[in-house]
Motif scaffolding. Structure first.
Motif, short mmCIF file in Angstrom:
data_model
loop_
_atom_site.label_atom_id
_atom_site.label_comp_id
_atom_site.label_asym_id
_atom_site.label_seq_id
_atom_site.Cartn_x
_atom_site.Cartn_y
_atom_site.Cartn_z
N MET A 1 54.47 -75.72 70.66
CA MET A 1 55.81 -75.16 70.88
C MET A 1 55.70 -73.80 71.56
SD MET A 1 58.84 -74.33 68.11
CE MET A 1 59.23 -76.06 67.88
N LYS A 2 56.53 -73.56 72.56
CA LYS A 2 56.52 -72.28 73.26
C LYS A 2 57.25 -71.22 72.45
CE LYS A 2 56.22 -74.14 77.95
NZ LYS A 2 56.86 -74.23 79.28
N ILE A 3 56.83 -69.97 72.66
CA ILE A 3 57.49 -68.81 72.05
C ILE A 3 58.07 -67.97 73.18
CG2 ILE A 3 57.23 -66.75 70.63
CD1 ILE A 3 56.64 -69.34 69.14
N ILE A 4 59.33 -67.53 73.04
CA ILE A 4 59.84 -66.53 73.98
C ILE A 4 60.20 -65.26 73.20
CG2 ILE A 4 60.57 -68.16 75.76
CD1 ILE A 4 63.45 -67.75 74.87
N GLY A 5 59.63 -64.17 73.66
CA GLY A 5 59.95 -62.87 73.10
C GLY A 5 61.00 -62.22 73.98
N VAL A 6 62.13 -61.85 73.40
CA VAL A 6 63.26 -61.31 74.16
C VAL A 6 63.52 -59.88 73.70
CG1 VAL A 6 65.69 -61.61 74.78
CG2 VAL A 6 64.26 -63.63 74.32
N ASP A 7 63.48 -58.96 74.64
CA ASP A 7 63.77 -57.55 74.38
C ASP A 7 65.01 -57.18 75.18
OD1 ASP A 7 63.78 -54.81 73.94
OD2 ASP A 7 62.10 -54.40 75.30
N ILE A 8 66.14 -57.02 74.47
CA ILE A 8 67.40 -56.73 75.14
C ILE A 8 67.65 -55.23 75.07
CG2 ILE A 8 69.89 -57.16 75.18
CD1 ILE A 8 69.27 -59.86 73.78
N GLY A 9 67.39 -54.55 76.19
CA GLY A 9 67.58 -53.11 76.27
C GLY A 9 68.91 -52.76 76.90
N GLY A 10 69.21 -51.48 76.91
CA GLY A 10 70.46 -51.03 77.48
C GLY A 10 70.54 -51.26 78.98
N ALA A 11 69.40 -51.14 79.66
CA ALA A 11 69.38 -51.30 81.12
C ALA A 11 68.60 -52.53 81.57
CB ALA A 11 68.77 -50.05 81.77
N ASN A 12 67.63 -52.97 80.79
CA ASN A 12 66.77 -54.08 81.20
C ASN A 12 66.58 -55.07 80.07
OD1 ASN A 12 65.55 -53.12 83.97
ND2 ASN A 12 65.45 -51.35 82.61
N THR A 13 66.63 -56.35 80.40
CA THR A 13 66.25 -57.40 79.47
C THR A 13 64.92 -57.97 79.94
OG1 THR A 13 68.49 -57.97 78.77
CG2 THR A 13 66.84 -59.70 78.63
N LYS A 14 63.97 -58.05 79.00
CA LYS A 14 62.63 -58.54 79.35
C LYS A 14 62.29 -59.73 78.46
CE LYS A 14 61.58 -53.87 80.74
NZ LYS A 14 60.88 -52.62 80.45
N LEU A 57 63.21 -61.98 68.76
CA LEU A 57 64.17 -61.07 69.40
C LEU A 57 64.04 -59.64 68.90
CD1 LEU A 57 66.84 -60.65 71.10
CD2 LEU A 57 68.07 -61.24 68.99
N VAL A 58 64.08 -58.70 69.84
CA VAL A 58 64.27 -57.28 69.52
C VAL A 58 65.34 -56.73 70.44
CG1 VAL A 58 61.98 -56.79 68.57
CG2 VAL A 58 62.35 -56.62 71.05
N MET A 59 65.92 -55.60 70.07
CA MET A 59 67.01 -55.05 70.88
C MET A 59 67.10 -53.53 70.76
SD MET A 59 70.38 -55.99 68.56
CE MET A 59 69.84 -57.63 68.07
N THR A 60 67.68 -52.93 71.80
CA THR A 60 68.14 -51.54 71.75
C THR A 60 69.53 -51.41 72.38
OG1 THR A 60 67.03 -51.01 73.84
CG2 THR A 60 65.81 -50.53 71.81
N ALA A 61 70.03 -52.50 72.97
CA ALA A 61 71.28 -52.45 73.74
C ALA A 61 72.51 -52.25 72.87
CB ALA A 61 71.44 -53.73 74.56
N GLU A 62 72.35 -52.36 71.55
CA GLU A 62 73.50 -52.13 70.66
C GLU A 62 74.03 -50.70 70.77
OE1 GLU A 62 70.15 -50.36 68.77
OE2 GLU A 62 70.34 -52.39 69.54
#
Length: 333
Positions: A1-14, A57-62
């Motif tokens: 199974m594949k894993i996708i790590g998602v980092d949702i930032g204020g300016a960039n999503t990676k 998932l991780v985030m800073t865009a909140e």
């Protein structure tokens, strides 16, 4: 199974995709959440596997000002993520990494929004402490710089942005998006300590280009005047900080303005890292992010430095939290 790590930032999503054999692919999407947060679901849909994957998932865009509170931002982002993947995986396949170093469910993250607010640095810390259990990791992205102490394998940073700002663990200066008026309201010019304009004429991206610390392709945000990311246009923008232009001053003098701001910028980084270093008696530094070259210039004389680019590769350095959170989930599975 594949894993996708998602980092949702204020300016960039990676987004980092790790396949069954541990090989990774990293995508960088410029997505200014303060004005285009409505596009998040669409962007995520366009950049994921067809089926059979898990999401870390991780985030800073909140913190983006499209949201009145962090709670509103966290819930809106989680809803967008859930919608993006709803036709491909069950919601149980989505896990959110929190500031205590744990994966939790989407529902738990909504209830405990402060545990997942600005959680991306913790994912990086978990990766870094495998490299060095006694160090400061410094991550300079487009907008901010994290300064995170790790001692005896324990991450010692405060768990929210307010307290990290108050303890020199978060510096709101980045490689691209910081207005120069934040760095200083006076600089030396023609032998005089001169006042400068506080208008939005130029940003750190212009200094980074002029000082050859990034490429034009890496200058991914909008410029202050909407023109190109070239050295020529950056010099024009820099000149306006002193309410002048390249008819009134020379290009060499415009470069001098950039050099003045660069020296102030480096000193600001050095001062904040020094305070964390003294507090925890740490002299080893692991650097990562778009601003690696700037961090080396700022810290090289006082610290033993290793970079994520050297240890992994440049792609990982430019998207460390998304890679780190994907790798953590991959290793756990």
């Amino acid at each position: 199974m594949k894993i996708i790590g998602v980092d949702i930032g204020g300016a960039n999503t990676k987004i980092t995709e790790i396949d069954e054999n541990g090989k990774h692919i990293i995508k960088h999407i410029y997505l200014p959440m303060w004005k285009e947060n409505h596009r998040l679901t669409e962007v995520l849909k366009q950049n994921c596997p067809e089926s059979d994957f898990k999401v870390a998932l991780v985030m800073t865009a909140e913190l983006a000002d499209s949201y009145a509170t962090k709670e509103e931002g966290v819930i809106a982002i989680l809803d967008a993520v859930a919608e993006a993947y709803s036709n491909k995986i069950p919601i149980e396949n989505i896990s959110v990494f929190d500031t205590e170093g744990n994966f939790i469910s989407v529902d738990e993250a909504k209830i405990n929004h402060m545990k997942v607010s600005a959680s991306n640095w913790m994912a990086t810390a978990e990766l870094v402490k495998e490299i060095n259990e006694n160090c400061i990791f410094v991550d300079m992205g487009s907008t901010t710089t994290d300064i995170i102490p790790i001692k005896n394998g324990k991450v010692l940073a405060n768990d929210n942005d307010l307290e990290r700002l108050m303890n020199n663990e978060l510096l709101y200066v980045g490689t691209l998006r910081t207005p120069l008026s934040f760095l200083a309201n006076q600089i030396n010019f023609r032998g005089v300590l001169s006042n400068v304009s506080s208008e939005y004429f130029a940003i750190t991206g212009d200094v980074s280009i002029i000082m050859d610390k990034i490429s034009e392709n890496e200058y991914t945000c909008e410029t202050a005047d909407g023109k190109s990311t070239s050295v020529e246009d950056s010099l024009i923008r820099i000149s306006k900080v002193l309410c002048t232009d390249l008819n009134q001053i020379s290009k060499e003098e415009a470069v001098k303005i950039a050099e003045e701001y660069y020296d102030i910028w480096k000193n600001l980084i050095k001062t904040n890292v020094s305070l964390v270093s003294s507090k925890y008696d740490l002299k080893d530094v692991i650097i990562t992010g778009l601003g690696e070259k700037i961090l080396i210039d700022s810290l090289n004389s006082d610290y033993t430095i290793k970079s994520i680019t050297e240890i992994y590769d440049k792609d990982v350095s430019l998207a460390t939290p998304s890679y780190a959170v994907a790798k953590l989930m991959y290793d756990n599975l």
